[in-house]
Design a protein around this motif. Structure first.
Motif, short mmCIF file in Angstrom:
data_model
loop_
_atom_site.label_atom_id
_atom_site.label_comp_id
_atom_site.label_asym_id
_atom_site.label_seq_id
_atom_site.Cartn_x
_atom_site.Cartn_y
_atom_site.Cartn_z
N GLU A 3 0.83 -1.20 0.00
CA GLU A 3 0.00 0.00 0.00
C GLU A 3 0.87 1.25 0.00
O GLU A 3 1.87 1.33 0.69
N ARG A 4 0.46 2.24 -0.78
CA ARG A 4 1.15 3.53 -0.81
C ARG A 4 0.25 4.58 -0.20
O ARG A 4 -0.93 4.66 -0.51
N TYR A 5 0.82 5.38 0.69
CA TYR A 5 0.09 6.47 1.31
C TYR A 5 0.06 7.66 0.36
O TYR A 5 1.08 8.08 -0.18
N GLN A 25 11.54 9.36 -1.87
CA GLN A 25 12.47 8.24 -1.72
C GLN A 25 11.85 7.08 -0.94
O GLN A 25 12.47 6.03 -0.80
N GLN A 26 10.63 7.27 -0.45
CA GLN A 26 9.93 6.23 0.30
C GLN A 26 9.04 5.43 -0.65
O GLN A 26 8.26 6.00 -1.40
N ASP A 27 9.16 4.13 -0.58
CA ASP A 27 8.34 3.27 -1.43
C ASP A 27 6.86 3.31 -1.08
O ASP A 27 6.01 2.99 -1.91
N ASP A 28 6.55 3.71 0.16
CA ASP A 28 5.16 3.66 0.61
C ASP A 28 4.47 5.02 0.60
O ASP A 28 3.37 5.16 1.12
N LEU A 29 5.08 6.04 0.00
CA LEU A 29 4.47 7.37 -0.09
C LEU A 29 4.36 7.80 -1.54
O LEU A 29 5.24 7.53 -2.35
N GLY A 67 -10.86 17.24 -4.03
CA GLY A 67 -10.54 16.71 -5.35
C GLY A 67 -10.71 15.22 -5.54
O GLY A 67 -10.41 14.70 -6.61
N GLY A 68 -11.17 14.51 -4.52
CA GLY A 68 -11.41 13.08 -4.66
C GLY A 68 -10.15 12.23 -4.73
O GLY A 68 -10.14 11.18 -5.36
N HIS A 69 -9.09 12.67 -4.08
CA HIS A 69 -7.81 11.96 -4.15
C HIS A 69 -7.65 10.87 -3.09
O HIS A 69 -6.64 10.18 -3.08
N GLU A 70 -8.63 10.73 -2.20
CA GLU A 70 -8.53 9.75 -1.12
C GLU A 70 -7.19 9.89 -0.41
O GLU A 70 -6.41 8.95 -0.29
N LEU A 71 -6.94 11.11 0.06
CA LEU A 71 -5.67 11.42 0.72
C LEU A 71 -5.53 10.68 2.04
O LEU A 71 -6.49 10.48 2.76
N ASP A 72 -4.29 10.33 2.35
CA ASP A 72 -3.96 9.72 3.64
C ASP A 72 -3.31 10.73 4.57
O ASP A 72 -3.12 10.46 5.76
N GLY A 73 -2.93 11.88 4.03
CA GLY A 73 -2.31 12.92 4.84
C GLY A 73 -2.01 14.14 3.99
O GLY A 73 -2.04 14.09 2.76
#
Length: 158
Positions: A3-5, A25-29, A67-73
C-alpha cells in the motif's frame, strides 16, 4: 506492491521541496496533489523534486481537499499566516497533518489548530527540521558542558 500512502501538499514554496524530496524516496508514499495560488511556484516545486504531470495541481487548497484523491495525509508548507484554515479543515476531514513551523502566526490561531486536532482526535507533526542538524547538536553539547558559561538568554530566529 505494498500500500502507498497518498499525500497532498498545501503550499509549494522552497520549504515544500525539503519535505517532498525525502517523501519521494519512500516506497510507501506518493505525492498525488499540490495546491498553491502561484502556478509558477507549483511548476518550480515539481521541477525541483522531479515530479511530473501525474500530480494534480490546484490554485486553492480547498479544491485539493475536495478533489477526490482519497488522501492519507497533508503537508502544509504555505506562508505562516495561512496555516490555521487548511490545518483545521484537514483535521475535520480526519487527515493527519505535517505542518511546517511555526504552528501559526498568533496565539489564537495556534489555539484554533490545537482545538481542531483535539476535537477530531487528529494526528500532527510540527516540522522542526533543524533540531536534528549537527550544528544544533554542537550548540547543545557546548551548553551542557559549560563551555560557553552560564546561559542567561536565548533568541532563536529562523
Amino acid at each position: 506492491m505494498a500500500e502507498r500512502y497518498r499525500v497532498g501538499f498545501i503550499g509549494t514554496g522552497a520549504r515544500s521541496c525539503s519535505y517532498a524530496r525525502p517523501y519521494l524516496q519512500q516506497d510507501d508514499l506518493e505525492i498525488v496533489a499540490i495546491a498553491d495560488p502561484s502556478a509558477q511556484h507549483r511548476a518550480t516545486m515539481l521541477q525541483r523534486v522531479g515530479l511530473g504531470g501525474e500530480v494534480a495541481q490546484y490554485d486553492d487548497w480547498r479544491e485539493l481537499l475536495n478533489g477526490g484523491h482519497e488522501l492519507d495525509g497533508v503537508v502544509i508548507t504555505s506562508p505562516n499566516h495561512t496555516h490555521p484554515e487548511p490545518a483545521v479543515a484537514c483535521f475535520e476531514l480526519g487527515l493527519p497533518v505535517a505542518l511546517e513551523k511555526p504552528l501559526a502566526h498568533t496565539k489564537e490561531a495556534c489555539e484554533r489548530i490545537i482545538d481542531a486536532e483535539r476535537a477530531n482526535d487528529g494526528r500532527s507533526l510540527l516540522g522542526f527540521v533543524l533540531r536534528s542538524a549537527p550544528f544544533h547538536h554542537t550548540i547543545q553539547r557546548l551548553i551542557s558542558e559549560g563551555a560557553i558559561g552560564r546561559l542567561v538568554s536565548l533568541q532563536a530566529d529562523e
